[in-house]
Motif scaffolding. Structure first.
Motif, PDB file in Angstrom:
ATOM      1  N   TYR A 218       0.830  -1.196   0.000  1.00  0.00           N
ATOM      2  CA  TYR A 218       0.000   0.000   0.000  1.00  0.00           C
ATOM      3  C   TYR A 218       0.872   1.257   0.000  1.00  0.00           C
ATOM      4  O   TYR A 218       1.976   1.272   0.554  1.00  0.00           O
ATOM      5  N   THR A 219       0.333   2.326  -0.570  1.00  0.00           N
ATOM      6  CA  THR A 219       0.925   3.655  -0.420  1.00  0.00           C
ATOM      7  C   THR A 219      -0.089   4.537   0.281  1.00  0.00           C
ATOM      8  O   THR A 219      -1.238   4.650  -0.167  1.00  0.00           O
ATOM      9  N   LEU A 220       0.341   5.133   1.389  1.00  0.00           N
ATOM     10  CA  LEU A 220      -0.543   6.014   2.152  1.00  0.00           C
ATOM     11  C   LEU A 220      -0.051   7.442   2.028  1.00  0.00           C
ATOM     12  O   LEU A 220       1.079   7.764   2.405  1.00  0.00           O
ATOM     13  N   TYR A 221      -0.903   8.288   1.491  1.00  0.00           N
ATOM     14  CA  TYR A 221      -0.651   9.731   1.462  1.00  0.00           C
ATOM     15  C   TYR A 221      -1.202  10.290   2.770  1.00  0.00           C
ATOM     16  O   TYR A 221      -2.401  10.178   3.051  1.00  0.00           O
ATOM     17  N   SER A 222      -0.323  10.881   3.563  1.00  0.00           N
ATOM     18  CA  SER A 222      -0.646  11.164   4.963  1.00  0.00           C
ATOM     19  C   SER A 222       0.074  12.430   5.398  1.00  0.00           C
ATOM     20  O   SER A 222       1.100  12.803   4.823  1.00  0.00           O
ATOM     21  N   MET A 223      -0.467  13.084   6.422  1.00  0.00           N
ATOM     22  CA  MET A 223       0.224  14.205   7.064  1.00  0.00           C
ATOM     23  C   MET A 223       0.516  13.809   8.505  1.00  0.00           C
ATOM     24  O   MET A 223      -0.377  13.363   9.231  1.00  0.00           O
ATOM     25  N   GLN A 224       1.771  13.968   8.912  1.00  0.00           N
ATOM     26  CA  GLN A 224       2.212  13.462  10.206  1.00  0.00           C
ATOM     27  C   GLN A 224       1.340  13.932  11.362  1.00  0.00           C
ATOM     28  O   GLN A 224       1.004  13.160  12.251  1.00  0.00           O
ATOM     29  N   ARG A 225       0.931  15.196  11.362  1.00  0.00           N
ATOM     30  CA  ARG A 225       0.200  15.758  12.493  1.00  0.00           C
ATOM     31  C   ARG A 225      -1.313  15.797  12.264  1.00  0.00           C
ATOM     32  O   ARG A 225      -2.035  16.446  13.023  1.00  0.00           O
ATOM     33  N   SER A 226      -1.786  15.093  11.274  1.00  0.00           N
ATOM     34  CA  SER A 226      -3.226  14.998  11.027  1.00  0.00           C
ATOM     35  C   SER A 226      -3.812  13.845  11.828  1.00  0.00           C
ATOM     36  O   SER A 226      -3.351  12.701  11.719  1.00  0.00           O
ATOM     37  N   GLY A 227      -4.844  14.111  12.604  1.00  0.00           N
ATOM     38  CA  GLY A 227      -5.490  13.057  13.363  1.00  0.00           C
ATOM     39  C   GLY A 227      -6.129  12.014  12.470  1.00  0.00           C
ATOM     40  O   GLY A 227      -6.060  10.807  12.745  1.00  0.00           O
ATOM     41  N   ASN A 228      -6.755  12.444  11.372  1.00  0.00           N
ATOM     42  CA  ASN A 228      -7.368  11.492  10.460  1.00  0.00           C
ATOM     43  C   ASN A 228      -6.317  10.593   9.809  1.00  0.00           C
ATOM     44  O   ASN A 228      -6.544   9.398   9.604  1.00  0.00           O
ATOM     45  N   SER A 229      -5.170  11.172   9.471  1.00  0.00           N
ATOM     46  CA  SER A 229      -4.088  10.358   8.912  1.00  0.00           C
ATOM     47  C   SER A 229      -3.537   9.388   9.955  1.00  0.00           C
ATOM     48  O   SER A 229      -3.196   8.244   9.629  1.00  0.00           O
ATOM     49  N   TYR A 230      -3.453   9.845  11.188  1.00  0.00           N
ATOM     50  CA  TYR A 230      -2.920   8.997  12.250  1.00  0.00           C
ATOM     51  C   TYR A 230      -3.756   7.741  12.455  1.00  0.00           C
ATOM     52  O   TYR A 230      -3.224   6.664  12.715  1.00  0.00           O
ATOM     53  N   LYS A 231      -5.069   7.865  12.323  1.00  0.00           N
ATOM     54  CA  LYS A 231      -5.930   6.681  12.440  1.00  0.00           C
ATOM     55  C   LYS A 231      -5.416   5.557  11.538  1.00  0.00           C
ATOM     56  O   LYS A 231      -5.310   4.398  11.949  1.00  0.00           O
ATOM     57  N   VAL A 232      -5.146   5.909  10.302  1.00  0.00           N
ATOM     58  CA  VAL A 232      -4.752   4.896   9.317  1.00  0.00           C
ATOM     59  C   VAL A 232      -3.358   4.369   9.614  1.00  0.00           C
ATOM     60  O   VAL A 232      -3.114   3.158   9.535  1.00  0.00           O
ATOM     61  N   ARG A 233      -2.423   5.244   9.986  1.00  0.00           N
ATOM     62  CA  ARG A 233      -1.082   4.776  10.322  1.00  0.00           C
ATOM     63  C   ARG A 233      -1.119   3.826  11.511  1.00  0.00           C
ATOM     64  O   ARG A 233      -0.393   2.822  11.549  1.00  0.00           O
ATOM     65  N   LEU A 234      -1.967   4.122  12.499  1.00  0.00           N
ATOM     66  CA  LEU A 234      -2.081   3.253  13.669  1.00  0.00           C
ATOM     67  C   LEU A 234      -2.650   1.896  13.270  1.00  0.00           C
ATOM     68  O   LEU A 234      -2.134   0.842  13.698  1.00  0.00           O
ATOM     69  N   ALA A 235      -3.689   1.888  12.446  1.00  0.00           N
ATOM     70  CA  ALA A 235      -4.270   0.622  12.010  1.00  0.00           C
ATOM     71  C   ALA A 235      -3.270  -0.193  11.198  1.00  0.00           C
ATOM     72  O   ALA A 235      -3.153  -1.415  11.380  1.00  0.00           O
ATOM     73  N   LEU A 236      -2.546   0.445  10.301  1.00  0.00           N
ATOM     74  CA  LEU A 236      -1.543  -0.263   9.504  1.00  0.00           C
ATOM     75  C   LEU A 236      -0.494  -0.918  10.401  1.00  0.00           C
ATOM     76  O   LEU A 236      -0.091  -2.059  10.177  1.00  0.00           O
ATOM     77  N   ALA A 237      -0.071  -0.179  11.438  1.00  0.00           N
ATOM     78  CA  ALA A 237       0.936  -0.719  12.356  1.00  0.00           C
ATOM     79  C   ALA A 237       0.383  -1.903  13.131  1.00  0.00           C
ATOM     80  O   ALA A 237       1.046  -2.938  13.277  1.00  0.00           O
ATOM     81  N   GLN A 238      -0.839  -1.775  13.625  1.00  0.00           N
ATOM     82  CA  GLN A 238      -1.393  -2.838  14.466  1.00  0.00           C
ATOM     83  C   GLN A 238      -1.821  -4.054  13.647  1.00  0.00           C
ATOM     84  O   GLN A 238      -1.875  -5.161  14.177  1.00  0.00           O
ATOM     85  N   LEU A 239      -2.082  -3.857  12.379  1.00  0.00           N
ATOM     86  CA  LEU A 239      -2.406  -4.984  11.504  1.00  0.00           C
ATOM     87  C   LEU A 239      -1.155  -5.587  10.869  1.00  0.00           C
ATOM     88  O   LEU A 239      -1.235  -6.624  10.202  1.00  0.00           O
ATOM     89  N   GLY A 240      -0.020  -4.916  11.063  1.00  0.00           N
ATOM     90  CA  GLY A 240       1.233  -5.422  10.511  1.00  0.00           C
ATOM     91  C   GLY A 240       1.278  -5.413   8.997  1.00  0.00           C
ATOM     92  O   GLY A 240       1.892  -6.290   8.383  1.00  0.00           O
ATOM     93  N   LEU A 241       0.658  -4.409   8.375  1.00  0.00           N
ATOM     94  CA  LEU A 241       0.579  -4.346   6.919  1.00  0.00           C
ATOM     95  C   LEU A 241       1.711  -3.487   6.350  1.00  0.00           C
ATOM     96  O   LEU A 241       1.868  -2.324   6.743  1.00  0.00           O
ATOM     97  N   PRO A 242       2.504  -4.028   5.442  1.00  0.00           N
ATOM     98  CA  PRO A 242       3.576  -3.229   4.845  1.00  0.00           C
ATOM     99  C   PRO A 242       3.003  -2.089   4.020  1.00  0.00           C
ATOM    100  O   PRO A 242       1.986  -2.244   3.338  1.00  0.00           O
ATOM    101  N   HIS A 243       3.655  -0.958   4.093  1.00  0.00           N
ATOM    102  CA  HIS A 243       3.148   0.201   3.371  1.00  0.00           C
ATOM    103  C   HIS A 243       4.259   1.223   3.191  1.00  0.00           C
ATOM    104  O   HIS A 243       5.256   1.212   3.900  1.00  0.00           O
TER     105      HIS A 243
END
Length: 210
Positions: A2-27
């Motif tokens: 996956y490629t995630l377009y994200s902003m480090q300090r965005s709460g909405n972006s953080y949701k997805v980064r947290l889920a990716l980390a906890q699901l162990g999905l490479p991105h």
């Protein structure tokens, strides 16, 4: 991958980064600074006409926008996404609540008070409404958490991830959680979940949009 377009300090972006980390999905992460207009370029608008992050590229040229839709896509088939119809509807209920009641108030206050230079002065007229409605939403969450450890299915799910993102930033935008002990205890439980990552963690693999 996956490629995630994200902003480090965005709460909405953080949701997805947290889920990716906890699901162990490479991105792969691509940092988009919305404050510099990087989500409004022709190149980015061709990917997401709404001009917002997060945005997940799930296959070449195929994109999913909206943070909570991305959470459902990523978590499908995992314990983070309830399978039971009632549990699933309950998770969706709280995720709709997050987008309609919490994010427009805590999220807006966080954006203008914590991210935008001079934002407090620019949005002084809106602060009172944000605080009133934000505290009302926190009260709804507190009443639920007085009787439940999590928001849906009796366990940690993407509903908790969705609500956690901006609630854990409340102290950065004038909200005081001192009178919300159940929320504070829940925040601690979420932070203690396996493979939790803090919002400000700098990933090893990150690209900056050009």
């Amino acid at each position: 991958m996956y490629t995630l377009y994200s902003m480090q300090r965005s709460g909405n972006s953080y949701k997805v980064r947290l889920a990716l980390a906890q699901l162990g999905l490479p991105h792969r992460l691509v940092e988009i600074d919305i404050l510099r207009g990087e989500s409004r370029t022709p190149e980015f608008l061709a990917k997401n006409p709404n001009g917002q992050v997060p945005l997940l590229e799930v296959a070449p040229g195929r994109f999913i926008a909206e943070s909570n839709a991305i959470l459902w896509y990523l978590a499908g088939g995992s314990p983070l996404a309830p399978e039971d119809r009632v549990d699933r509807a309950e998770a969706m209920q709280w995720m709709f609540f997050e987008q309609h009641s919490l994010e427009p108030n805590l999220g807006a206050a966080y954006f203008w008070l914590a991210l935008v230079k001079g934002g407090r002065e620019l949005q002084q007229h809106a602060l009172e409404d944000w605080m009133e409605e934000g505290y009302r939403s926190l009260g709804v969450m507190e009443n639920h958490l007085k009787h439940q450890r999590y928001f849906a299915a009796g366990r940690y799910t993407i509903a908790d991830i969705a609500l956690y993102a901006y609630t854990h930033l409340a102290h950065e935008c004038d909200f005081d959680l001192a009178t919300f002990p159940a929320i504070r205890a829940w925040l601690d439980r979420v932070a203690a979940e396996a493979d939790h990552v803090p919002m400000q963690r700098q990933p090893a693999e990150i690209a900056v949009a050009e």
